[in-house]
Design a protein around this motif. Structure first.
Motif, mmCIF file in Angstrom:
data_model
loop_
_atom_site.group_PDB
_atom_site.id
_atom_site.type_symbol
_atom_site.label_atom_id
_atom_site.label_comp_id
_atom_site.label_asym_id
_atom_site.label_seq_id
_atom_site.Cartn_x
_atom_site.Cartn_y
_atom_site.Cartn_z
ATOM 1 N N TYR A 1 0.841 -1.191 0.000
ATOM 2 C CA TYR A 1 0.000 0.000 0.000
ATOM 3 C C TYR A 1 0.883 1.250 0.000
ATOM 4 O O TYR A 1 0.606 2.234 -0.687
ATOM 5 C CB TYR A 1 -0.924 0.007 1.232
ATOM 6 N N ALA B 1 2.108 1.908 -3.414
ATOM 7 C CA ALA B 1 1.071 2.497 -4.276
ATOM 8 C C ALA B 1 0.930 3.982 -3.990
ATOM 9 O O ALA B 1 0.742 4.795 -4.900
ATOM 10 C CB ALA B 1 -0.245 1.776 -4.064
ATOM 11 N N ILE B 2 1.013 4.353 -2.711
ATOM 12 C CA ILE B 2 0.838 5.762 -2.328
ATOM 13 C C ILE B 2 2.057 6.577 -2.751
ATOM 14 O O ILE B 2 1.949 7.678 -3.296
ATOM 15 C CB ILE B 2 0.605 5.880 -0.805
ATOM 16 N N ALA B 3 3.228 5.997 -2.524
ATOM 17 C CA ALA B 3 4.451 6.757 -2.814
ATOM 18 C C ALA B 3 4.735 6.847 -4.318
ATOM 19 O O ALA B 3 5.401 7.776 -4.792
ATOM 20 C CB ALA B 3 5.638 6.112 -2.109
ATOM 21 N N GLY B 4 4.233 5.837 -5.035
ATOM 22 C CA GLY B 4 4.448 5.847 -6.486
ATOM 23 C C GLY B 4 5.283 4.652 -6.899
ATOM 24 O O GLY B 4 6.313 4.363 -6.269
ATOM 25 N N VAL B 5 4.793 3.995 -7.930
ATOM 26 C CA VAL B 5 5.481 2.786 -8.401
ATOM 27 C C VAL B 5 6.857 3.124 -8.951
ATOM 28 O O VAL B 5 7.766 2.291 -8.932
ATOM 29 C CB VAL B 5 4.603 2.065 -9.452
ATOM 30 N N ASN B 6 7.024 4.335 -9.400
ATOM 31 C CA ASN B 6 8.334 4.747 -9.927
ATOM 32 C C ASN B 6 9.438 4.612 -8.883
ATOM 33 O O ASN B 6 10.612 4.502 -9.214
ATOM 34 C CB ASN B 6 8.281 6.199 -10.418
ATOM 35 N N ASP C 1 5.392 -2.924 -16.830
ATOM 36 C CA ASP C 1 4.141 -2.446 -16.242
ATOM 37 C C ASP C 1 4.016 -2.938 -14.805
ATOM 38 O O ASP C 1 3.353 -3.936 -14.533
ATOM 39 C CB ASP C 1 2.955 -2.921 -17.102
ATOM 40 N N THR D 1 2.622 -1.309 -12.393
ATOM 41 C CA THR D 1 1.365 -0.923 -11.751
ATOM 42 C C THR D 1 0.359 -2.077 -11.809
ATOM 43 O O THR D 1 -0.326 -2.379 -10.834
ATOM 44 C CB THR D 1 0.734 0.320 -12.420
ATOM 45 N N THR D 2 0.321 -2.746 -12.967
ATOM 46 C CA THR D 2 -0.587 -3.890 -13.083
ATOM 47 C C THR D 2 -0.191 -4.985 -12.097
ATOM 48 O O THR D 2 -1.044 -5.564 -11.416
ATOM 49 C CB THR D 2 -0.562 -4.435 -14.519
ATOM 50 N N LEU E 1 -0.602 5.963 -10.211
ATOM 51 C CA LEU E 1 0.169 5.021 -9.410
ATOM 52 C C LEU E 1 1.659 5.182 -9.650
ATOM 53 O O LEU E 1 2.453 5.006 -8.728
ATOM 54 C CB LEU E 1 -0.267 3.587 -9.712
ATOM 55 N N ASN E 2 2.027 5.487 -10.861
ATOM 56 C CA ASN E 2 3.459 5.643 -11.138
ATOM 57 C C ASN E 2 4.023 6.832 -10.381
ATOM 58 O O ASN E 2 5.053 6.747 -9.735
ATOM 59 C CB ASN E 2 3.701 5.811 -12.643
ATOM 60 N N GLY F 1 2.630 8.487 -7.851
ATOM 61 C CA GLY F 1 2.335 8.537 -6.417
ATOM 62 C C GLY F 1 1.324 9.641 -6.122
ATOM 63 O O GLY F 1 1.290 10.653 -6.836
ATOM 64 N N PHE F 2 0.524 9.480 -5.103
ATOM 65 C CA PHE F 2 -0.560 10.429 -4.833
ATOM 66 C C PHE F 2 -0.030 11.789 -4.418
ATOM 67 O O PHE F 2 -0.641 12.816 -4.673
ATOM 68 C CB PHE F 2 -1.500 9.879 -3.755
#
Lengths: 652, 476
Positions: A14, A17-22, A64, A66-67, B154-155, B157-158
């Protein structure tokens, strides 16, 4: 591998997801979690599947992620949901119900939610909603789902709402008392005081210990409510006398009030009241008003004699000394309902000094508040009025005799009291023959006509009643005031005499004009004439054909002249139903305020159709530019008509 | 025979004020003339209006379950207070003179019959396959758009989503409407609302961000599954809708004929409402009236959902609590899980009796573990609600420390607490306010069983308690 590890993995994912998948490649904690999980994946097929889902997240070449992340989280969430435990540990205890006596009612959402919102939110209209429900005795108000909400609303910032809620709770079941005592803050403000008041109304003496506990270390409002609540237990009498002796202000007042409520007859309490009557008359006058005891009457007579002796030599004395003025008024007030020999003798003894005593101005005492008082009352006049008041209240039957005695012994100074005593004790014809001749003299005519304004005909009871003050023109006046039935209905011969030009013009009837009555009309061009017509309206027997015919003619003349609303209102009482011409006529008077129009229509109980007819008439006049009212333009009148058509109760 | 009851008047009235006004007219004797046809299917009243002439009001009760109103008054409300007042007159048993059914009414009845026949005909509604296929392809395009949006969020980030990005996502959400994807549109709106809430007040930032991730998971699942599902259907040339919750997840709007064609309907179903509430859905800009119902013959628990858009509040009637038994002529069921959405058109009502309550009680789960398992089977599905309403038999409701606990006959326990979520009303604390202690012994609890994400356990929010005599609502 434990489920805790799965929860941890979930949390890491989680976070990703919040921080960013990058950022995933730099998230070493996640990488480590995934590694550990992969190592233990053999534990179960589900964990193996999860591990497979996680693989792409570790591989740098995955385009990908994110998927992969979403798939992994979907699976993990699903697994963890199935692990959700149901058990609850700890020792079981029964649920302690708050209070008792609540109900469940099949109340619709539309009503229940509306009440909840009104009691918890801000905004206009909420008070009316709750009030309507209360007046309609809606069962929703006793529903258990509203209980806590109602109790919380005792602290509503809109005090009228809080007071209404207090009234609602006080009219309910005493089972709510434990809830009111729950989380009770003795140092609280008005909200807590309301709780005490409700408990008092519901439980009375049963919660005496609770009230006593609030006498110390509580806020002033709570303490005050507690002292008032002590009135239900006789054992509190000594305590209350002590509080009355030692306290000041509202607490002292509350102690007197509670003690009065106990109506103790023992010697100690009696001595207390007599002592305070003598030395603190203004503080206890209200409480001793209905006391008919001769011991008190004699005490008052003694004090009054001293005061009146001083006034006889200096009538302006009471105006010079505020204390004397206060004392005089308090003793006078207290003397109502008293008829001991000493007191009546005192009244008879001062009659010869009538002329000088008319210069002694006193505060009117016989009243239901401001209205009904006589402006600029003098001492002797006031004594007449308080005797009349006592006759009406009927606590002391000897007052009728006293009124008659004083008139027969002293004559004109007690004409008012004597006339009133005769009305309630002698045949109607006898009263007419004895007192009607006084109408021929302008001074005595004033007194008789004013006394007649204290008489009102009750249409339901079909009888005349004597009141303690002048009829104020209110509809159903008799339902809200105490009256004493006349011995017989007023002799019908009074009316033709009273409407005769001769009697109407014999005096200016200034005494009648001094009667402070509630605003009986909103518009008049002749005060004196109106007061006289109000008096006629008061005594008219609407069940007597000849009287009705006579007065219809009289009031029709007044209505045609549009001098006041009173003739029109009187005609309504006489059974007339068509008012359009008069209402329009009144409205066209130069000084008639536009906002009185709706009031008059409602007072005359016009139907919406009749009201619209009036407004349509005004529209025609407005179109012809004959309406000088700036507020009621054609557009506004038409809009008002539409509003009434949509909702006959619309305010306009 | 046309019988007028309070329930019927409440059911047809647009709001409570109309009923109150109608009662006033009746009480004041507003009708100067009352007429009815000999067969008791047509009623007419001449009512004093505020104008010079009286209003003529009619009620055509040829179909007693769905009376048809008309009135000559200028009110735009339907039915107006005069129509409701006429019903009140009928209910009060006032004397009506005899009359013929007017020709205009006869004609209207005939036209209505023709329309009904068309509806009832067994001919399936005509399906334009080409149009459907085109729509499906459009929807798939829209899913691509939604997926791109999701990926971007998502990439990056929020935290990286700025005001400009929010505006872009808002536009995208609007666009999804053009792609017939109200479901994904709603999910993106919900994510945006959480973001906006965080920007306004960062107090609950972590909780909101976690919720956003859940919406993302849901959105991803919708995209993936629907893409696969529609892709396969296009490939197979099987364009027509079928019974699948995937249609619900993309926000398909069903009509009664479609549901009927899919066999998703039942005749003569008797439903009893167990709970009712109304909440406002920010993302939808709509009020939602939700009723929970149990079918007397099967024990199936379903929901009615009445959506009232903010901009059309005056034109859509608000639902309300119902206390009798609804006898639905035809009950339509939407695809769904444990608590399917249902609706009906024609219906009658009758009073609830003790036999009904007994029947409802018989359907209750007597084992907490079994009920929980049933619900877990639903909630593990990403696209399903994460709660389900159930009936649970209990031996007692008690307290353990500060928590309320439901205990079944086997001694198993279940935590009772408020779920939060769209229906924000707190009901658990009301257990201490119930009229008497017997209510909390040997009864049936109706409520939503759910997974508490904070405590990572199952819990239940009570909505009603069913005793031997009545259904006591903690909600509405």
């Amino acid at each position: 591998m434990s489920i805790a590890a799965l929860y941890e993995l979930q949390e890491r994912l989680y976070h990703t997801a919040i921080a960013g998948v990058n950022m995933i490649n730099e998230d070493f904690r996640l990488q480590r979690s995934i590694e550990q999980f992969e190592q233990a994946a053999g534990a179960s097929p589900v964990f193996k599947k999860i591990a497979e889902q996680l693989k792409p997240l570790r591989e740098p070449q995955t385009s990908d992620k994110t998927t992969a992340l979403m798939d992994a989280l979907a699976l993990i969430d699903a697994v963890l949901y199935t692990q959700g435990a149901t058990e609850v540990s700890g020792e079981l205890e029964p649920v302690a119900l708050k209070g008792s006596g609540s109900n469940y009612n099949e109340t619709r959402y539309s009503e229940l939610y509306g009440l909840k919102a009104a009691l918890t939110e801000k905004g206009s209209g909420r008070y009316e909603l709750v009030k309507d429900a209360f007046e309609a005795k809606s069962p929703a108000l006793s529903d258990f789902r509203l209980r806590s909400v109602l109790i919380a609303a005792l602290g509503d910032s809109y005090s009228e709402m809080a007071d209404l809620v207090a009234e609602i709770l006080a009219s309910g079941d005493s089972g709510i008392v434990p809830l009111l005592k729950q989380h009770f803050d003795a140092k609280g403000k008005r909200e807590m005081a309301r709780r005490v008041e409700i408990i008092e109304k519901l439980a009375k003496e049963q919660e005496n210990e609770f009230y006593l506990s609030l006498l110390e270390k509580s806020s002033s409002v709570v303490r005050l409510a507690a002292v008032h609540a002590l009135k239900h237990d006789e054992a509190n009498a000594e305590l209350l006398m002590g509080l009355a002796e030692t306290e000041k202000g509202e607490i002292r007042e509350a102690a007197y009030s509670s003690l009065h409520h106990l109506k103790q007859l023992d010697r100690g309490t009696r001595a207390f009241w007599l002592k305070h009557a003598e030395h603190s008359p203004s503080e206890v006058a209200t409480y001793l008003f209905d006391d008919t005891g001769d011991d008190l009457s004699d005490t008052i007579a003694g004090k009054l004699r001293v005061l009146l002796d001083a006034l006889a030599s200096d009538p302006k004395l009471s105006e010079k000394s505020a204390k004397q003025y206060r004392e005089l008024n308090s003793f006078l007030y207290m003397s109502t309902n008293k008829a001991s020999t000493e007191l009546i003798k005192l009244f008879a003894d001062i009659a010869p000094q009538a002329k000088s005593l008319t210069k002694v101005k006193v505060q009117p005492t016989t009243s239901y508040g401001y209205y009904g008082q006589e402006a600029n009352s003098d001492l002797l006049r006031e004594i007449n009025l308080l005797i009349t008041h006592g006759i009406v209240l009927n606590y002391n039957e000897r007052l009728v005799e006293a009124g008659s005695y004083l008139y027969e012994t002293c004559g004109l100074p007690y004409l008012h009291a004597g006339f009133c005593a005769a009305l309630v004790s002698k045949p109607a014809a006898e009263v007419y023959e004895q007192f009607a001749p006084f109408l021929s003299d302008k001074h005595t005519a004033e007194i008789i006509v004013t006394a007649l304004s204290f008489v009102s005909y009750d249409e339901e009871q079909r009888a005349h009643y004597l009141y303690a003050s002048s009829f104020d023109g209110a509809v159903n006046w008799w339902q809200t005031h105490t009256g004493k039935r006349l011995h017989e209905q007023l002799d019908p011969r009074w009316l033709p005499l009273l409407i005769s030009d001769e009697i109407r013009s014999i005096s200016k009837y200034k005494l009648l004009s001094r009667q402070r009555n509630r605003i009986v009309s909103n518009f008049t061009k002749d005060d004196a004439r109106e007061r006289y017509d109000v008096m006629l309206m008061s005594i008219m027997n609407t069940n007597h054909e000849e009287t009705v015919a006579l007065l219809k003619e009289h009031f029709t003349q007044g209505a045609n002249e549009c001098y006041s609303e009173i003739p029109v209102i009187a005609l309504h009482r006489l059974g007339v139903t068509e008012f359009k011409e008069w209402v329009v006529g009144l409205f066209l008077q130069p000084s008639y305020p536009h906002y009185y129009l709706q009031y008059l229509c409602k007072r005359l109980k016009l139907t919406s159709e009749q009201t619209i007819a009036v407004l349509e008439n005004l529209i025609e006049l407005a179109k012809e530019k004959k309406l000088k009212d700036r507020y009621f333009t054609v557009e506004r009148l038409e809009e008002t008509v539409e509003r009434i058509r949509t909702d006959e109760n619309a305010y306009w | 025979m046309f019988t007028v009851t309070e329930e019927l008047i409440s059911a047809v009235a647009p709001n409570a004020a109309a009923i109150a006004n109608a009662k006033k007219i009746s009480q004041k004797g507003g009708f100067v003339k009352l007429l009815r046809s000999d067969d008791g299917t047509f009623f007419m009243g001449e009512c004093q209006g505020s104008g010079k002439s009286n209003y003529t009001t009619t009620v055509d009760a040829i179909n007693p379950d769905q009376p048809v109103f008309s009135c000559s008054c200028p009110s735009r409300q339907f039915p107006c207070k005069h129509g409701l007042a006429l019903l009140t007159e009928i209910a009060a048993g006032k004397a009506f003179e005899s009359c013929e059914v007017p020709e205009t009414i006869v004609e209207k009845r005939q036209k209505r019959e023709v329309r009904e026949e068309k509806k009832k005909s067994n001919e399936p509604p005509k399906v334009n396959k080409a149009a459907l296929a085109k729509k499906m392809k459009k929807q798939l395009e829209g899913l691509d758009l939604a997926e791109q949006c999701l990926r971007d969020m998502l990439n990056a980030g929020f935290g990286a989503i700025s005001g400009n990005s929010l505006a872009t996502y808002n536009d995208l959400a609007k666009q999804l409407g053009d792609y017939y994807l109200p479901g994904p549109q709603l999910l993106i709106k919900r994510i945006i609302l959480e973001l906006e809430a965080i920007k306004e007040n960062s107090e609950q930032e972590t909780q909101r961000q976690v919720q956003m991730v859940r919406y993302c998971i849901q959105l991803h699942s919708v995209i993936k599954k629907v893409r696969q599902f529609f892709g396969q259907k296009l490939q197979d040339g099987d364009i027509e809708p079928e019974e699948s919750t995937l249609y619900e997840s993309i926000g398909t709007i069903w009509n009664a004929a479609q549901l009927k064609q899919l066999g998703l309907y039942k005749e003569n179903s008797e439903q009893v409402q167990l709970a009712f509430a109304i909440y406002y859905d920010d993302a939808r800009d709509e009020y939602v009236d939700v009723g929970y119902w149990v079918e007397l013959s099967s024990g199936t628990i379903s929901r009615t959902l009445n959506y009232r858009p903010l901009r059309a509040l005056k034109r859509v009637k608000q639902d309300d609590s119902t206390f009798g038994v609804i006898q639905a002529k035809e009950l339509y069921c939407y695809p769904g899980d444990l608590n399917k959405r249902i609706r009906w058109e024609e219906f009658q009502t009758r009073d609830l009796n003790s036999a009904d309550i007994e029947a409802i009680a018989a359907y209750a789960h007597s084992d907490i573990a079994a009920a929980a398992k049933l619900v877990k089977n639903q909630i593990k599905n990403t696209l399903s609600d994460h709660y389900a309403a159930v009936l649970l038999r209990f031996a007692q409701v008690a307290k353990a420390a500060e928590s309320y606990v439901l205990v079944d006959e086997k001694g198993q326990r279940l935590l009772l607490q408020d779920m939060g979520g769209p229906i924000a009303d707190r009901t658990t604390a009301l257990l201490e306010d119930v009229p008497n202690a017997a209510v909390l012994q040997d009864g049936i609890m109706f409520g939503v069983l759910y997974y508490d994400l904070q405590q990572k356990r199952m819990a239940m929010q009570p909505y009603s308690i069913i005793t031997k005599q009545q259904i006591i609502r903690l909600l509405y």
